[in-house]
Design a protein around this motif. Structure first.
Motif, PDB file in Angstrom:
ATOM      1  N   TYR A  98       0.408   2.299  -3.691  1.00 38.66           N
ATOM      2  CA  TYR A  98      -0.964   2.829  -3.725  1.00 38.66           C
ATOM      3  C   TYR A  98      -1.158   3.978  -2.739  1.00 38.66           C
ATOM      4  O   TYR A  98      -2.213   4.131  -2.144  1.00 38.66           O
ATOM      5  N   GLU A 145      -1.559   7.016  -3.313  1.00 35.23           N
ATOM      6  CA  GLU A 145      -2.579   7.980  -3.741  1.00 35.23           C
ATOM      7  C   GLU A 145      -3.976   7.578  -3.272  1.00 35.23           C
ATOM      8  O   GLU A 145      -4.901   8.387  -3.300  1.00 35.23           O
ATOM      9  N   ASP A 146      -4.122   6.315  -2.822  1.00 33.74           N
ATOM     10  CA  ASP A 146      -5.428   5.830  -2.349  1.00 33.74           C
ATOM     11  C   ASP A 146      -5.559   5.900  -0.837  1.00 33.74           C
ATOM     12  O   ASP A 146      -6.474   5.305  -0.265  1.00 33.74           O
ATOM     13  N   LEU A 167       0.835  -1.205   0.000  1.00 37.45           N
ATOM     14  CA  LEU A 167       0.000   0.000   0.000  1.00 37.45           C
ATOM     15  C   LEU A 167       0.871   1.256   0.000  1.00 37.45           C
ATOM     16  O   LEU A 167       0.651   2.174  -0.802  1.00 37.45           O
ATOM     17  N   VAL A 217      -5.478  -4.180  -1.150  1.00 41.58           N
ATOM     18  CA  VAL A 217      -4.415  -4.522  -2.113  1.00 41.58           C
ATOM     19  C   VAL A 217      -4.874  -5.648  -3.040  1.00 41.58           C
ATOM     20  O   VAL A 217      -4.629  -5.607  -4.249  1.00 41.58           O
ATOM     21  N   LYS A 261      -6.936  -4.436  -5.908  1.00 40.72           N
ATOM     22  CA  LYS A 261      -6.275  -3.579  -6.901  1.00 40.72           C
ATOM     23  C   LYS A 261      -5.619  -4.367  -8.037  1.00 40.72           C
ATOM     24  O   LYS A 261      -5.206  -3.784  -9.031  1.00 40.72           O
ATOM     25  N   ASN A 262      -5.509  -5.682  -7.864  1.00 45.96           N
ATOM     26  CA  ASN A 262      -4.790  -6.492  -8.847  1.00 45.96           C
ATOM     27  C   ASN A 262      -5.599  -7.750  -9.164  1.00 45.96           C
ATOM     28  O   ASN A 262      -5.876  -8.564  -8.271  1.00 45.96           O
TER      29      ASN A 262
END
Length: 390
Positions: free
Chosen positions: A62, A64-65, A58, A107, A110-111
């Protein structure tokens, strides 16, 4: 320019390595119970694999999230408070574990790479189920008895937890790979295939004589009928199931399974709450009910008894808006929340039990559903914000 490309390539490799370890950790966490791993081993994969590596991923990829993750943690706040009220049962570390699990679920969402975990888990669960069904029929043929299956590879396993986890993995696979491809305009053959699938999953609950697992499957199926607006199909299937239960031994087999004494236990706990507890904050957990039962075998009742009206309100503050948003936005994993809620009716002592199975079939779908809801909610939030500023 070359340095930038090299840097991007390095970051991509690091992300792939992290995702590979996260994949393994998630697979072990979901299937560790079947693989005869100890709770300590499974928990280590959770702490290091899902918790620490999820948090690291994260922050590295990530960041920005972070606003989204923070909003999810705020939404989880009632459950974090409830876990602190139940610290005597669950321990003070539970809020940290819940937050780490939520980050890990974010997480995973996201994938798409992690979707293959659900397929691999299903393939393992299907092989296990085929073996169990064959063995169960073999025992029935030799003894003439419909036993409650409770062994796996020669060792005793809790039939309730085993069946709830097994049924959950089947429904998780269906939810991730087929749910969005089915609508009410599909041919009757598609719905016949869906019925056969659900019947197979329900039969696993019958073999283990797990009424809780069967309730979970029924709740998922009702949610499926509402999601897809297939009320007629649901009504016909409901009549078929009722007829099967009435005209065969299955209904009696499940209804009269052993001396579980659930309702007697619940009455005892209820009377203790009424007569001995503070209505608002509850009282100490009951450890010796009727001289032989270590806990109430009903988490809903445990919440009321151990944390009182305040705990019950915290529970409702979390689940009422969650269920409302599931019906409104129909997110992925939403129907699995309907499976999860009945599974806490008869078995575990607390929502935050140390056994990994509960964290798989209860907390995994709930946290993944929360993550799935953040996109439509944030889009609505941005639209509302834009209107106010314009």
């Amino acid at each position: 320019m070359l340095l930038k490309q090299h840097s991007r390539l390095d970051k991509k490799i690091v992300l792939q390595i992290l995702c590979a370890f996260l994949w393994i950790s998630l697979f072990i966490f979901v299937n560790g119970y079947f693989l005869d791993l100890t709770n300590k081993t499974i928990n280590n994969f959770f702490y290091v694999g899902i918790g620490f590596l999820g948090l690291l991923t994260l922050f590295l990829f990530y960041r920005e999230d972070k606003e989204v993750v923070f909003s999810l943690l705020l939404f989880l706040l009632p459950m974090l408070a409830l876990s602190l009220m139940e610290w005597e049962l669950s321990g003070y570390k539970i809020p940290i574990y819940l937050c780490l699990f939520l980050v890990g679920c974010f997480v995973f969402s996201k994938n798409k790479f992690f979707k293959s975990v659900y397929l691999a888990s299903f393939l393992l669960a299907f092989c296990i189920s085929v073996y169990i069904i064959f063995d169960w029929f073999l025992i029935w043929g030799e003894t003439g008895k419909f036993i409650r299956y409770a062994n796996w590879l020669g060792e005793y396993y809790h039939p309730g937890f085993f069946s709830m986890l097994l049924c959950f993995i089947f429904l998780m696979f269906f939810d991730q790979y087929f749910l969005n491809k089915i609508d009410k305009n599909k041919s009757i053959l598609v719905f016949l295939a869906v019925f056969i699938f659900f019947a197979y999953v329900a039969f696993l609950g019958v073999i283990f004589q797990s009424r809780t697992a069967l309730l979970g499957v029924l709740a998922y199926f009702i949610g499926f009928a509402i999601y897809k607006k297939t009320y007629l199909y649901f009504f016909v299937i409901f009549l078929i199931v009722c007829a099967a239960l009435y005209f065969t031994e299955i209904g009696d087999l499940v209804a009269n399974r052993g001396a579980s004494h659930r309702t007697v236990i619940w009455k005892e706990v209820w009377f203790d709450y009424i007569n001995n507890c503070n209505y608002f904050v509850g009282c100490a957990p009951m450890k010796n009910i009727l001289g032989q039962f270590a806990h109430p075998h009903n988490i809903y009742l445990s919440i009321l008894h151990n944390t009182g009206i305040i705990g019950a309100i915290l529970f409702l503050l979390f689940f009422t808006p969650l269920i409302y948003m599931i019906f409104k936005y129909k997110p992925q994993w939403g129907l699995l929340v309907f499976y999860a809620l009945p599974t806490i009716l008869t078995e575990s002592e607390t929502l935050f039990a140390g056994n990994s199975e509960l964290w798989v079939y209860f907390w995994l779908p709930i946290l993944m559903c929360m993550v799935g809801l953040q996109r439509p909610i944030f889009e609505q939030y941005k639209l509302a914000k834009a209107k106010l500023l314009s």
